[in-house]
Write a protein that holds these residues in place. Structure first.
Motif, PDB file in Angstrom:
ATOM      1  N   THR A  32       0.822  -1.224   0.000  1.00 21.89           N
ATOM      2  CA  THR A  32       0.000   0.000   0.000  1.00 21.89           C
ATOM      3  C   THR A  32       0.849   1.264   0.000  1.00 21.89           C
ATOM      4  O   THR A  32       0.562   2.225   0.736  1.00 21.89           O
ATOM      5  CB  THR A  32      -0.932   0.010   1.222  1.00 21.89           C
ATOM      6  OG1 THR A  32      -0.126  -0.076   2.418  1.00 21.89           O
ATOM      7  CG2 THR A  32      -1.897  -1.159   1.197  1.00 21.89           C
ATOM      8  N   HIS A  33       1.883   1.265  -0.822  1.00 27.08           N
ATOM      9  CA  HIS A  33       2.743   2.455  -0.872  1.00 27.08           C
ATOM     10  C   HIS A  33       3.016   2.870  -2.314  1.00 27.08           C
ATOM     11  O   HIS A  33       4.161   3.152  -2.683  1.00 27.08           O
ATOM     12  CB  HIS A  33       4.052   2.200  -0.127  1.00 27.08           C
ATOM     13  CG  HIS A  33       3.881   2.135   1.356  1.00 27.08           C
ATOM     14  ND1 HIS A  33       3.860   3.264   2.153  1.00 27.08           N
ATOM     15  CD2 HIS A  33       3.679   1.078   2.188  1.00 27.08           C
ATOM     16  CE1 HIS A  33       3.677   2.911   3.414  1.00 27.08           C
ATOM     17  NE2 HIS A  33       3.568   1.587   3.465  1.00 27.08           N
ATOM     18  N   TRP A  34       1.982   2.927  -3.125  1.00 25.07           N
ATOM     19  CA  TRP A  34       2.129   3.485  -4.466  1.00 25.07           C
ATOM     20  C   TRP A  34       2.289   5.005  -4.382  1.00 25.07           C
ATOM     21  O   TRP A  34       2.959   5.606  -5.202  1.00 25.07           O
ATOM     22  CB  TRP A  34       0.927   3.120  -5.332  1.00 25.07           C
ATOM     23  CG  TRP A  34       1.041   1.756  -5.932  1.00 25.07           C
ATOM     24  CD1 TRP A  34       0.844   0.567  -5.302  1.00 25.07           C
ATOM     25  CD2 TRP A  34       1.424   1.440  -7.271  1.00 25.07           C
ATOM     26  NE1 TRP A  34       1.073  -0.475  -6.166  1.00 25.07           N
ATOM     27  CE2 TRP A  34       1.427   0.032  -7.384  1.00 25.07           C
ATOM     28  CE3 TRP A  34       1.747   2.206  -8.384  1.00 25.07           C
ATOM     29  CZ2 TRP A  34       1.751  -0.627  -8.568  1.00 25.07           C
ATOM     30  CZ3 TRP A  34       2.067   1.545  -9.562  1.00 25.07           C
ATOM     31  CH2 TRP A  34       2.074   0.158  -9.649  1.00 25.07           C
ATOM     32  N   VAL A  35       1.655   5.594  -3.390  1.00 26.62           N
ATOM     33  CA  VAL A  35       1.823   7.025  -3.132  1.00 26.62           C
ATOM     34  C   VAL A  35       1.875   7.235  -1.628  1.00 26.62           C
ATOM     35  O   VAL A  35       1.067   6.677  -0.878  1.00 26.62           O
ATOM     36  CB  VAL A  35       0.662   7.856  -3.736  1.00 26.62           C
ATOM     37  CG1 VAL A  35       0.706   9.298  -3.216  1.00 26.62           C
ATOM     38  CG2 VAL A  35       0.744   7.865  -5.259  1.00 26.62           C
ATOM     39  N   ASP A  36       2.839   8.018  -1.171  1.00 23.59           N
ATOM     40  CA  ASP A  36       2.934   8.451   0.222  1.00 23.59           C
ATOM     41  C   ASP A  36       2.817   9.973   0.240  1.00 23.59           C
ATOM     42  O   ASP A  36       3.505  10.657  -0.520  1.00 23.59           O
ATOM     43  CB  ASP A  36       4.268   8.033   0.838  1.00 23.59           C
ATOM     44  CG  ASP A  36       4.429   6.524   0.895  1.00 23.59           C
ATOM     45  OD1 ASP A  36       3.427   5.834   1.180  1.00 23.59           O
ATOM     46  OD2 ASP A  36       5.550   6.031   0.648  1.00 23.59           O
ATOM     47  N   ALA A  37       1.947  10.469   1.109  1.00 27.85           N
ATOM     48  CA  ALA A  37       1.704  11.924   1.129  1.00 27.85           C
ATOM     49  C   ALA A  37       1.576  12.421   2.564  1.00 27.85           C
ATOM     50  O   ALA A  37       1.274  11.658   3.484  1.00 27.85           O
ATOM     51  CB  ALA A  37       0.442  12.264   0.333  1.00 27.85           C
ATOM     52  N   ARG A  38       1.812  13.698   2.710  1.00 26.95           N
ATOM     53  CA  ARG A  38       1.594  14.380   3.988  1.00 26.95           C
ATOM     54  C   ARG A  38       0.483  15.413   3.802  1.00 26.95           C
ATOM     55  O   ARG A  38       0.225  15.862   2.684  1.00 26.95           O
ATOM     56  CB  ARG A  38       2.880  15.076   4.451  1.00 26.95           C
ATOM     57  CG  ARG A  38       4.050  14.128   4.626  1.00 26.95           C
ATOM     58  CD  ARG A  38       5.309  14.854   5.071  1.00 26.95           C
ATOM     59  NE  ARG A  38       5.666  15.965   4.187  1.00 26.95           N
ATOM     60  CZ  ARG A  38       6.328  15.817   3.046  1.00 26.95           C
ATOM     61  NH1 ARG A  38       6.699  14.615   2.639  1.00 26.95           N
ATOM     62  NH2 ARG A  38       6.619  16.868   2.300  1.00 26.95           N
ATOM     63  N   PHE A  54      -1.291   4.769   0.169  1.00 27.61           N
ATOM     64  CA  PHE A  54      -2.257   3.864  -0.445  1.00 27.61           C
ATOM     65  C   PHE A  54      -1.639   3.139  -1.633  1.00 27.61           C
ATOM     66  O   PHE A  54      -0.693   3.608  -2.253  1.00 27.61           O
ATOM     67  CB  PHE A  54      -3.526   4.610  -0.890  1.00 27.61           C
ATOM     68  CG  PHE A  54      -3.282   5.769  -1.803  1.00 27.61           C
ATOM     69  CD1 PHE A  54      -3.294   5.607  -3.179  1.00 27.61           C
ATOM     70  CD2 PHE A  54      -3.042   7.036  -1.295  1.00 27.61           C
ATOM     71  CE1 PHE A  54      -3.067   6.672  -4.020  1.00 27.61           C
ATOM     72  CE2 PHE A  54      -2.824   8.115  -2.126  1.00 27.61           C
ATOM     73  CZ  PHE A  54      -2.842   7.934  -3.497  1.00 27.61           C
ATOM     74  N   GLY A  55      -2.193   1.964  -1.901  1.00 23.07           N
ATOM     75  CA  GLY A  55      -1.796   1.158  -3.049  1.00 23.07           C
ATOM     76  C   GLY A  55      -2.864   1.218  -4.114  1.00 23.07           C
ATOM     77  O   GLY A  55      -3.625   2.182  -4.202  1.00 23.07           O
ATOM     78  N   LEU A  56      -2.954   0.168  -4.908  1.00 22.99           N
ATOM     79  CA  LEU A  56      -3.936   0.163  -5.990  1.00 22.99           C
ATOM     80  C   LEU A  56      -5.339  -0.130  -5.497  1.00 22.99           C
ATOM     81  O   LEU A  56      -6.318   0.254  -6.151  1.00 22.99           O
ATOM     82  CB  LEU A  56      -3.542  -0.881  -7.046  1.00 22.99           C
ATOM     83  CG  LEU A  56      -2.230  -0.622  -7.785  1.00 22.99           C
ATOM     84  CD1 LEU A  56      -1.977  -1.735  -8.797  1.00 22.99           C
ATOM     85  CD2 LEU A  56      -2.258   0.730  -8.492  1.00 22.99           C
ATOM     86  N   PHE A  57      -5.473  -0.785  -4.333  1.00 26.90           N
ATOM     87  CA  PHE A  57      -6.788  -1.219  -3.878  1.00 26.90           C
ATOM     88  C   PHE A  57      -7.180  -0.674  -2.514  1.00 26.90           C
ATOM     89  O   PHE A  57      -8.366  -0.520  -2.229  1.00 26.90           O
ATOM     90  CB  PHE A  57      -6.852  -2.751  -3.841  1.00 26.90           C
ATOM     91  CG  PHE A  57      -6.419  -3.392  -5.134  1.00 26.90           C
ATOM     92  CD1 PHE A  57      -7.214  -3.315  -6.261  1.00 26.90           C
ATOM     93  CD2 PHE A  57      -5.207  -4.058  -5.220  1.00 26.90           C
ATOM     94  CE1 PHE A  57      -6.813  -3.897  -7.453  1.00 26.90           C
ATOM     95  CE2 PHE A  57      -4.801  -4.646  -6.408  1.00 26.90           C
ATOM     96  CZ  PHE A  57      -5.608  -4.566  -7.529  1.00 26.90           C
ATOM     97  N   GLU A  58      -6.205  -0.389  -1.675  1.00 25.02           N
ATOM     98  CA  GLU A  58      -6.529   0.097  -0.338  1.00 25.02           C
ATOM     99  C   GLU A  58      -5.373   0.925   0.210  1.00 25.02           C
ATOM    100  O   GLU A  58      -4.290   0.958  -0.376  1.00 25.02           O
ATOM    101  CB  GLU A  58      -6.841  -1.075   0.599  1.00 25.02           C
ATOM    102  CG  GLU A  58      -5.694  -2.074   0.709  1.00 25.02           C
ATOM    103  CD  GLU A  58      -6.065  -3.295   1.525  1.00 25.02           C
ATOM    104  OE1 GLU A  58      -7.255  -3.408   1.888  1.00 25.02           O
ATOM    105  OE2 GLU A  58      -5.182  -4.118   1.801  1.00 25.02           O
ATOM    106  N   GLY A  59      -5.628   1.560   1.352  1.00 23.63           N
ATOM    107  CA  GLY A  59      -4.599   2.392   1.964  1.00 23.63           C
ATOM    108  C   GLY A  59      -5.020   2.839   3.346  1.00 23.63           C
ATOM    109  O   GLY A  59      -5.981   2.320   3.933  1.00 23.63           O
TER     110      GLY A  59
END
Length: 221
Positions: A32-38, A54-59
């Motif tokens: 679940t680390h396709w995008v990491d944001a603050r 989040f990843g492709l399906f959950e986060g």
């Protein structure tokens, strides 16, 4: 014989490369680390902090305020996933095809390196090319969504109404880079296969000549 062993070794090396591609793609789909944001709250930037991955399906999303924190699960089933449907669906579909191609390459590499008779490495090359093509397609789809939307906002409408923002704080995570690594691995496999194919011409030339000499020696004896 030396050339034949070299060719088999190059093809067998792609077996491990194909296995690595499978592992990398499966890991990218399951993490679940396709995008990491603050995130931060514009009305109270000093006492607010948020973290989203989040990843492709959950986060997961965590919003921290002075008086406490709120945790949320992100899911495509619940309709709370930050990416639009075409992005995660297109990325996942292409990775599924790349995974199947890597599986085919794994089987063909094992069979090709174990076969006693000469077999064409072209089907193996096609499978690895398909892996490169579809992983690149998945990367392109996700990068498009990232630059158009995700780097500017991964917050829900409710969070935006409460003055939360994630503008210019999102980064591509480890899960995305696993797909990049799978693409590079499949490309290296293609290089090994092309080297083996180039070596095959020498084998075809030398083998008949060697066979003719052996037959001549038998007749002379």
């Amino acid at each position: 014989m030396k050339l034949n062993l070299f060719k088999r070794s190059m093809i067998f090396a792609t077996f491990f490369g194909a296995c690595l591609c499978i592992a990398l793609i499966v890991a990218s789909l399951g993490t679940t680390h396709w995008v990491d944001a603050r995130a931060r709250r514009l009305s109270n930037t000093l006492e607010s902090e948020g973290r989203i991955n989040f990843g492709l399906f959950e986060g997961h999303k965590k919003l921290i305020l002075k008086y406490g924190q709120r945790d949320y699960d992100l899911s495509i089933k619940a309709g709370t996933h930050p990416a639009r449907r075409w992005a995660w669906c297109g990325t996942a579909a292409q990775l599924a095809v790349a995974l199947a191609a890597s599986g085919g390459a794994c089987v063909l590499a094992a069979l090709g390196s174990a076969a006693r008779t000469r077999c064409s490495p072209r089907p193996l090359l096609v499978c690895n090319c398909a892996t490169v093509l579809f992983t690149l397609g998945a990367i392109a789809v996700w990068l498009t969504e990232y630059f158009l939307r995700l780097q500017h906002n991964v917050m829900s409408d409710e969070d935006l109404a409460n003055t939360w923002t994630s503008d210019q704080t999102a980064d591509l995570g480890l899960s995305f880079w696993l797909v990049v690594a799978a693409t590079i691995t499949a490309f290296v496999n293609n290089v090994c296969i092309l080297i083996a194919m180039a070596d095959g011409r020498d084998m075809e030339t030398i083998a008949p000549a060697l066979e003719e000499k052996v037959n001549g020696a038998i007749m002379l004896y």
